[in-house]
Structures are given as C-alpha cells and as structure tokens.
Design an enzyme around this catalytic site. Structure first.
Site, short mmCIF file in Angstrom:
data_model
loop_
_atom_site.label_atom_id
_atom_site.label_comp_id
_atom_site.label_asym_id
_atom_site.label_seq_id
_atom_site.Cartn_x
_atom_site.Cartn_y
_atom_site.Cartn_z
CG ASP A 18 25.66 38.86 13.04
OD1 ASP A 18 26.02 38.67 11.87
OD2 ASP A 18 25.44 40.00 13.50
CE1 TYR A 23 24.79 40.78 2.08
CE2 TYR A 23 25.38 42.80 0.95
CZ TYR A 23 24.43 42.01 1.53
OH TYR A 23 23.13 42.43 1.55
NE ARG A 55 34.37 44.04 9.29
CZ ARG A 55 33.21 43.59 9.72
NH1 ARG A 55 32.94 43.57 11.00
NH2 ARG A 55 32.30 43.14 8.86
CG ASP A 110 24.36 38.91 8.81
OD1 ASP A 110 23.42 39.58 9.25
OD2 ASP A 110 25.55 39.10 9.13
CD GLU A 111 21.55 40.39 13.04
OE1 GLU A 111 20.95 40.32 14.12
OE2 GLU A 111 21.86 41.46 12.49
P1 DGT Z 1 29.79 41.54 11.08
O1 DGT Z 1 28.48 40.92 11.44
O2 DGT Z 1 30.05 42.79 11.84
O3 DGT Z 1 30.94 40.60 11.13
O4 DGT Z 1 29.73 42.04 9.58
P2 DGT Z 1 28.56 41.85 8.52
O5 DGT Z 1 29.14 42.20 7.19
O6 DGT Z 1 27.95 40.52 8.63
O7 DGT Z 1 27.58 43.01 8.93
P3 DGT Z 1 26.05 42.95 9.30
O8 DGT Z 1 25.78 41.71 10.07
O9 DGT Z 1 25.73 44.25 9.92
O10 DGT Z 1 25.31 42.93 7.91
C1 DGT Z 1 25.19 41.78 7.10
C2 DGT Z 1 25.38 42.12 5.63
O11 DGT Z 1 24.42 43.10 5.24
C3 DGT Z 1 26.71 42.72 5.31
O12 DGT Z 1 27.66 41.71 4.98
C4 DGT Z 1 26.45 43.61 4.16
C5 DGT Z 1 25.02 44.03 4.34
N1 DGT Z 1 24.91 45.37 4.92
C6 DGT Z 1 25.15 45.72 6.19
N2 DGT Z 1 24.94 47.02 6.36
C7 DGT Z 1 24.53 47.51 5.17
C8 DGT Z 1 24.13 48.80 4.70
O13 DGT Z 1 24.11 49.77 5.43
N3 DGT Z 1 23.77 48.90 3.39
C9 DGT Z 1 23.76 47.81 2.55
N4 DGT Z 1 23.37 47.97 1.29
N5 DGT Z 1 24.10 46.59 2.96
C10 DGT Z 1 24.51 46.45 4.25
MG MG Z 2 27.03 39.76 10.36
#
Ligand code: DGT
Ligand code: MG
Length: 545
Positions: A18, A23, A55, A110-111
C-alpha cells in the site's frame, strides 16, 4: 460457533503493498519542496488525503477544507481532481511488481497483492537461517511447523526488496503486509505505517482479526453486511465469534454466513488474481435526444478526444473501437442499447502521445465510427439517440523505441521470403464486416512468421532510434504490405545513388529515408575502416541479401 471446520492452507506467501499517502506522495515527487510542509490534497471542498506531516496536526481523510484549515492554518492544498498523474504512477508501481510475479492484483490505485509463493519456494531450497525483516504481529514463540514460518520469513525479505525498489525507482514509500492469505497480509500491513512492513504468522490470525474490533473494519464486509449483522446485534469481531452459526446462516444464507465466519477468523482462500491492464477503456454520455447526424458526429468527436486522453494515460495503442448507442423508441417508449465495433489501424496513432491525433487521422477514425453508427441506425427514418459511448476494446503494447524498427524490418524481410502482398491483404477480417481498408488493420489471427535475427536490422534499429524517430508504427502485416507497395513505386527514385551496406537487404534499405540511408552507409564505412574484417564484404557494396 458451530460452523463447519475449515482447514487452513498455509502453502501460499502473499504480500500486500500500500503506497503511503498516495496522492500526496505523487505531488511531493513532482514538487519536492512540499515534502517538508503539511500537505493536503483537495477534491472539491474535501481533503481526500494528506501527507504524514499534516496528519500530525490531526488532518484526516475526507475532512472538510474549512475544518482542516482551522486545525492547520499552514496546510498547503494541492488540487487533486485530475487523476492523470496518480493513475500513471499507479501503473508504474504495478508494472514494477509484475517483475516479481505474474500474480499481481491491483486493488484501487494504490494497493496491490502479489503472490510470491513460487519465488519463496525457489529461495527456500538455498536458505539455512532466515531472518525476519520488519515488524511481526503477535507472538512468535509457538509458530506452526508446516513450513509456513520459513516461507513467510522469506516473504519479509522479498517485501523489503520490493519496497526498496519502489523507493529507488519511483521515489515512493510504501507499507507492506506479509501473510499466507490476502486478508491477513492486508490487515497486517496496516499495523505499522508509514514506510514499514509487518508479517503475520498463522498462529496470530485470530488475534489480528480481534484487533480490528468492529466487523465493519474487516475487509470484505461492507455497509450492507455490517447493517445486516447489526440487526442481530453483531457489532464486533468478538460478537461474531460468539454468535450461533445457525442464527448467522438464517440471516445470511449458508454461503455468505460461511464466508463471514471464515473472514472473522482470518481464513481466506481467494487467489491473487492477475489484473493486468483494463480490457477496455471507454466513456459514455447520455444526452438529450439527438436526431441529426451532424450532431451525432460532433458529440462523437468530443467523446473521442476525451477517450484519447484516458488511453494516453494507459499507454497502450488501441486497435478496436466500439460504439454504443441508446435509441429511444417514441412509439413503445422503450430505450435500447446497441453496440458495434470495428478494428482501427494502429498506425493512425502517434506512439509518442496516443492522445494527440492529427486532424486527418481523427477524421479517419470518426468516419469509421460514423460507419458503425449508420449500421446501427437507419438515418433515413426518424431516430432519437439518448446516449453515445465510445470505447477501445483491444490494445497492443506501445512499441518501445528500441524494438520497433527492428521488428518492422525483420517482418518485412520475412514476408519477402514467404509470401506476397496480395495474400497478406486478403487475410484481413474485421468484427464488423465492412470498414474500409484505409483504417482497418489486418486481423491478428493469421500466425506470424517466426522472426529471424538480422544483423542489419539490429544495426538500423540502433541507429534509427538514436535519432528519436517518429516512425514507431506497430509492425502489422498491413504495414508490411504498404511498405512493399511503396517499394515498387519508389524503385526508380533518387535513392539508388547511395550504396547499400553489404550486410543489408537492398529492398529494406531503399525504404529508409535518404538521410538515414546516408548515415547508415557512412556508419558502415567507418566500421569497415576501423575493422579490417569487414573489408572483404565491401567488394560487393550493393549485394542484396
Ligand atoms: P495511507 O495509505 O493511509 O498512507 O494514505 P493514502 O492516501 O494512500 O490512503 P488510501 O490508501 O486509503 O487511499 C489512496 C488514495 O485514494 C489517497 O491518496 C486518496 C484517494 N482516496 C482515499 N480515500 C478517498 C475518498 O474517500 N475519496 C476520494 N475521492 N479519494 C480517496
Ligand atoms: Mg495508501
């Protein structure tokens, strides 16, 4: 709980990767100055993700911008509505993972799951003492002795290697989970973030599941199922473990009850399914009733240009286009969807940037699409179109600069020796029987001749692509056919003045632009002068191979 006992299979080793704050990381790679600042990615009025500095201020996913700004007035916001760069990066990561295993399954952008069982089984033969890399979830004093412990330990080494490669090649940090099934690998990976990895051994599976607390946190249990379970007072994983299985079966049916039961104990037999790239890329727009052909064409032109942007992001060259229409029948008040597709010549696309078509080529494709439209709709009678869609349904990989001309020339040489142009053209077939030869490519159903290695073609390919050629056409038989036709027409042109290197096919050589011929001859001469071994060949400079 009295569910049928499920034998757990520990034979696989699965890694879940992951990307951290995905983004936000992509934006930080594009603009490294953002790395030291609290960064939020904005879509509409929401922060969809943030970097780990933000965060620390309490910024959470899906927080309102106003709320986030209150929490962190210095928050830097970057718009993230255009997913282009995120998609591109996402595919780069998957492509990198595919070097480790054929079994790579994408989950969102991203996974990825990677089944590394076969690499582990190879490595285990040579391993004596295996150290665990990264974090461990649970107790390791009483590990299973079926061999899974060593396999998972090797898995942690592979996970580290993969993560290091993603960092060094793409400058992205990731989290990894290693387990004997997808469920456990995914949950384990989330236990230490960011930029860390965690392994889970089967003996800790139940503990890991209980650590989630709420059933809604179990991957695979969505809102509807959570509500259903809530209706019989199952809210936590522990509730689920304590529940009478018959009650669960009555609520969900036996198959779903079994799945939910298995998940709650960390049992998951689902395979890692190799995802690859999407089989089709398409868009559609519903519209107010259109009854004029000119308007249809205009609408399709707009759709085509939007579709090309998506295909440009994907990187492959499309070779089949499908038109979808929805017709509204005023008499019966019924709408019907219909589709029709045809092949398109891949050479119409610019291999450097698929999204950019010349006007001529755009019109050729639109004409092909309108031909499909005219098959679906009798425009002599009144009609009402309420939806138009376009999709590309088959693709070829974009030819790499290095390989293209080599293949192009090799094929030409082969065809010269085994067939003639008329035969090649007649093998053409299309799914939709009659598009014109101007845009229809030959069917790929005819077996291709085995490529022969040709010293000269390698030589030209190297030379040509150092020059960053535009001629990256996909080497289809039609292309070969065109080449042969042109060859006849040009046999009397001025090119005959430049000598053909002796190692070359004269016919192929004559097809090259004059400046390339000149350069090749010069290069050949230099090589000859440098290397006396070539001097004998030079006695017959125009020899046809
Ligand atoms: P992490 O994995 O906790 O370090 O953080 P992220 O940002 O990688 O979060 P993740 O793995 O849940 O989601 C991957 C990307 O998907 C994130 O960078 C932005 C997008 N994303 C996540 N949740 C949402 C959402 O609820 N709505 C939208 N439009 N995009 C989302
Ligand atoms: Mg992620």
């Amino acid at each position: 709980m009295e569910a049928e006992s499920t034998l757990d299979d520990h034979s696989r080793t699965i890694i879940h990767i992951d990307l951290d704050c995905f983004y936000a990381q992509v934006e930080m790679v594009k603009n490294p100055e953002l790395r030291t600042l609290p960064l939020g990615i904005q879509q509409k009025n929401i922060v969809v993700t943030s970097n780990y500095i933000a965060r620390q201020y309490g910024i959470k996913k899906c927080m309102l911008i106003t709320e986030a700004k209150k929490m962190c007035p210095n928050l830097v916001l970057v718009k993230g509505e255009d997913l282009h760069d995120y998609r591109q990066t996402s595919y780069k990561v998957t492509t990198l993972l595919q070097k480790y295993s054929n079994l790579v399954e994408r989950l969102g952008l991203d996974e990825n799951f990677i089944d590394v069982t076969s690499i582990v089984n190879e490595k285990i033969e040579d391993s004596t003492r295996i150290d665990i890399v990264g974090n461990v979830f649970g107790d390791i004093s009483d590990l299973c002795d079926c061999g899974c412990s060593d396999r998972l330990k090797i898995g942690t080494n592979i996970a580290q290697e993969i993560r290091d490669q993603i960092k060094s090649e793409l400058n992205l940090t990731t989290c990894a989970g290693v387990g004997h099934n997808k469920l456990l690998a995914k949950i384990a990976g989330s236990k230490h973030k960011p930029n860390e990895q965690t392994v889970i051994f089967p003996n800790s599976a139940v503990e890991l599941m209980l650590s989630l607390n709420l059933v809604s946190y179990i991957p695979g249990i969505g809102t509807t199922l959570t509500e259903q379970l809530g209706s019989i007072n199952i809210k936590t994983v522990q509730d689920l473990h304590n529940m009478d299985f018959v009650k669960l079966k009555n609520l969900l049916g036996s198959e779903k009850a079994k799945t939910v039961h298995d998940l709650s104990f960390g049992l998951d037999r689902t395979p890692v399914k190799s995802t690859g790239k999407p089989q089709s890329i398409g868009i559609e727009d519903s519209c107010k009733s259109i009854s004029i052909e000119k308007e249809v064409r205009e609408k399709l032109r707009q759709l085509l240009s939007r579709l090309l942007v998506l295909v440009g992001e994907d990187g492959r060259v499309p070779k089949t286009i499908k038109l979808t229409i929805r017709k509204f029948d005023r008499k019966s008040k019924v709408s019907n969807r219909e589709t029709r597709q045809c092949n398109i010549n891949t050479t119409l696309f610019n291999p450097k940037d698929i999204s950019k078509l010349t006007e001529t080529n755009e019109n050729k494709i639109l004409t092909a699409i309108m031909r499909l439209f005219n098959k679906l709709v009798n425009t002599n009678k009144p009609y009402h179109i309420t939806l138009l869609g376009l999709s590309f349904t088959k693709f070829v990989e974009r030819p790499s600069a290095k390989s293209t001309l080599t293949k192009f020339l090799i094929k030409d040489i082969e065809v010269q020796s085994i067939t003639n142009i008329e035969n090649v053209q007649e093998t053409k077939t299309t799914p939709d029987d009659s598009p014109s030869t101007s845009y229809v490519e030959n069917s790929e159903t005819e077996p291709e001749p085995t490529p022969k290695k040709c010293k000269f073609s390698d030589f030209i390919a190297k030379k040509r692509f150092l020059r960053d050629s535009d001629d990256c056409a996909s080497p289809s038989k039609l292309r070969v056919a065109e080449l042969r036709l042109n060859s006849t027409e040009k046999s009397m042109d001025t090119n005959q003045n430049i000598s053909c290197p002796p190692d070359a096919s004269e016919e192929v050589f004559r097809e090259l632009p004059r400046d390339v011929q000149q350069e090749l001859w010069e290069e050949y001469k230099q090589t000859r002068d440098r290397d006396k071994v070539c001097s004998n060949q030079l006695k017959k400079p125009n020899q046809i191979v």
